[in-house]
Design an enzyme around this catalytic site. Structure first.
Site, PDB file in Angstrom:
ATOM      1  N   LYS A  78      48.133  91.461 -16.334  1.00  0.00           N
ATOM      2  CA  LYS A  78      48.388  92.659 -14.895  1.00  0.00           C
ATOM      3  C   LYS A  78      47.220  93.424 -16.076  1.00  0.00           C
ATOM      4  O   LYS A  78      47.912  92.901 -17.279  1.00  0.00           O
ATOM      5  CB  LYS A  78      49.407  92.976 -14.610  1.00  0.00           C
ATOM      6  CG  LYS A  78      49.729  93.849 -14.169  1.00  0.00           C
ATOM      7  CD  LYS A  78      50.734  94.315 -13.171  1.00  0.00           C
ATOM      8  CE  LYS A  78      50.456  95.536 -12.127  1.00  0.00           C
ATOM      9  NZ  LYS A  78      51.650  96.256 -11.252  1.00  0.00           N
ATOM     10  N   SER A 153      53.169  96.045  -6.672  1.00  0.00           N
ATOM     11  CA  SER A 153      51.509  95.769  -7.262  1.00  0.00           C
ATOM     12  C   SER A 153      51.141  94.855  -7.923  1.00  0.00           C
ATOM     13  O   SER A 153      49.706  94.460  -8.430  1.00  0.00           O
ATOM     14  CB  SER A 153      51.352  97.120  -7.919  1.00  0.00           C
ATOM     15  OG  SER A 153      52.155  97.096  -9.320  1.00  0.00           O
ATOM     16  N   SER A 177      57.377  96.201  -8.080  1.00  0.00           N
ATOM     17  CA  SER A 177      56.152  95.481  -8.302  1.00  0.00           C
ATOM     18  C   SER A 177      56.122  94.506  -9.466  1.00  0.00           C
ATOM     19  O   SER A 177      55.703  94.237  -8.778  1.00  0.00           O
ATOM     20  CB  SER A 177      55.094  96.652  -9.112  1.00  0.00           C
ATOM     21  OG  SER A 177      54.578  97.831  -8.228  1.00  0.00           O
TER      22      SER A 177
END
Ligand code: GLN
Length: 486
Positions: A78, A153, A177
């Protein structure tokens, strides 16, 4: 079956038995990226040296070196986890050109294990969002239906695993997330206990809630990756000093006598019927294998969303103060004095959702409102924690839906922040209480989109929830990850 369709546990086996090479595997994943990325758009930055990394693994193996089971497995990271020499943007204009001079602590074991780092995954800007639509660069699409969001997210991390564009990935979870996108993309995602994975080098959103965790195609995958990244770190003052077990070695899938708590507050009106039915069916299947199911109550759940958005925004407003155009990142082109430089830098560098959080956070911390909002939220936080602690006296795992609905369409909720915030209604309590939870695929909607089930455990009970999840995975005969329609 193509290599990119296999899970990390299977591939690890094949690599060790030399049934395939790291280079072959990496080439296949790269080809899949070429093919699917125009539709899915999971990556922000792709590493150029993947083949060299893979070759080094094969050479080391050929030379008889002792290899980690995850050596040669392609991984995506990420884009809020610092990677030395690889751009780390948080999907924000503010950090568009930021290249960290250091690795986050979690990256070190990944490099040492010789996993192949494929690139950095798209996300909501600074991890604020539930759809990956707030990325400054581009939106990521759900591999099961590109008109839908992948969740957020960590949407890029979840979508890449579902599309075979990486075998495993890392995400971060502040209020859901990891679990929410895992659920919407039909993959497995683990949010570890607060303190079990170092946050050093994770760009902070809400420091008391943030946790890094793994995504994979199977429970074994996340157990393997979590075992690699967990552990005490002296660089993170909130890191837990304790002995960490190998969660992969401890997996048995035995659910006989497992006490499952089912909180009625998570099966109320706001949760779609098909989601509830899918989760109830799964609970019933576990019961048939010998688990003992009990209804429980977590009454403060109704305050969770408000509590979360107050605490998370308060911390975000403070954490994001560092992006001021002085130390690193974006700086506005023209300004007449220092305060105009700050103002223009932050106005131009941050997107709308980030600004909304900063304003909300500053408001709840301001002298006139601190007691009414922030202090109250911290009190509710304690109560939520106590309710969970009480519940775990009666049960080993709490099962709920991961999300109130299947993946929604791109654009559907972006104009309505409150509706967007509601997508976290089943996940935020876990962060508020610092607990571990895993989301696993649990059936499909009528139109074929994945649904997810969340298994919540007591602090540091990762082994318990992963075992229960593994038991479920065996009951359903494994998860079908890559959509045939893609
Ligand atoms: N969707 C939640 C938010 O927008 C959670 C985000 C996260 O876990 N990083 O704050």
């Amino acid at each position: 079956m193509n290599l990119f369709e296999k899970n990390a546990a299977e591939l690890s086996d094949m690599l060790q038995k030399k049934e395939c090479s790291a280079l072959e595997l990496t080439k296949e994943v790269l080809a899949q990226i070429e093919k699917k990325e125009p539709v899915v758009e999971a990556y922000v930055t792709r590493c150029k040296d993947c083949m060299e990394q893979a070759e080094a693994v094969d050479n080391a193996r050929a030379a008889g070196e002792q290899m980690h089971p995850l050596a040669g497995i392609p991984i995506g990271i990420k884009d809020n986890i610092s990677t030395k020499g690889i751009r780390t943007t948080c999907s924000s204009r503010m950090l568009e050109n930021y290249v960290p001079p250091f690795d986050a602590t979690v990256i070190e074991p990944i490099r040492n294990a010789k996993m192949v780092i494929m690139g950095k995954m798209n996300m909501d800007e600074f991890a604020m969002g539930s759809s990956t639509e707030t990325s400054y660069f581009h939106k990521t699409h759900n591999p099961h239906n590109p008109a839908c969001v992948p969740g957020g997210s960590s949407g890029g991390s979840a979508a890449a695993v579902a599309a075979g564009e990486a075998i495993v990935t890392l995400g971060s979870d502040t209020g859901g997330s990891i679990r929410q996108p895992a659920s919407l993309c039909g993959v497995v995602g683990l949010k570890p206990t607060y303190g079990s994975v170092s946050r050093y080098g994770l760009v902070a959103f809400a420091s008391s809630l943030d946790q890094i965790g793994p995504f994979g195609k199977s429970v074994k995958d996340v157990a393997m990756l979590q075992s690699l990244i967990q552990g005490h770190d002296k660089m993170d003052a909130t890191s837990a000093y304790r002995t960490y077990q190998n969660l992969y070695a401890g997996l048995n899938g035995d659910v006989k006598g497992l006490r499952i708590g089912v909180p009625n507050e998570y099966f109320g009106d706001g949760i779609d019927t098909e989601v509830k039915e899918a989760v109830y069916t799964a609970i019933h299947q576990l019961e048939q294998k010998g688990a003992v199911v009990n209804e429980i109550s977590l009454p403060s759940t109704e305050y969770a969303i408000n509590t979360y958005y107050i605490i998370a925004s308060a911390e975000a407003s403070s954490n994001l103060a560092r992006f001021d155009g002085v130390k690193y990142g974006y700086r506005t082109a023209e300004y007449k004095d220092l305060s105009e430089m700050y103002e223009k830098t932050r106005s131009e560098g941050f997107g709308d959702e980030v600004k909304r959080r900063i304003m909300l956070g500053t408001f709840v911390l301001s002298s006139g409102f601190y007691d009414a909002y922030y202090k109250k939220a911290k009190l509710v936080q304690r109560r939520i924690g106590q309710e969970f602690a009480n519940a775990f006296r009666q049960c080993d795992v709490i099962i709920t839906p991961t999300t109130p609905s299947k993946a929604f369409r791109i654009g559907e909720n972006i104009g309505d922040p409150l509706k967007m915030y509601y997508s976290d209604v089943c996940t935020v309590t876990v962060n508020i209480a610092g607990l571990p939870a895993v989301s696993v695929p649990c059936g499909k909607s009528a139109d074929g989109l994945p649904l997810g089930m969340q298994l919540i455990g007591n602090k540091f009970a990762e082994q318990t929830i992963l075992n229960a999840a593994y038991g479920y995975e065996q009951i359903v005969g494994g998860f079908q990850i890559i959509p045939s329609t893609l």
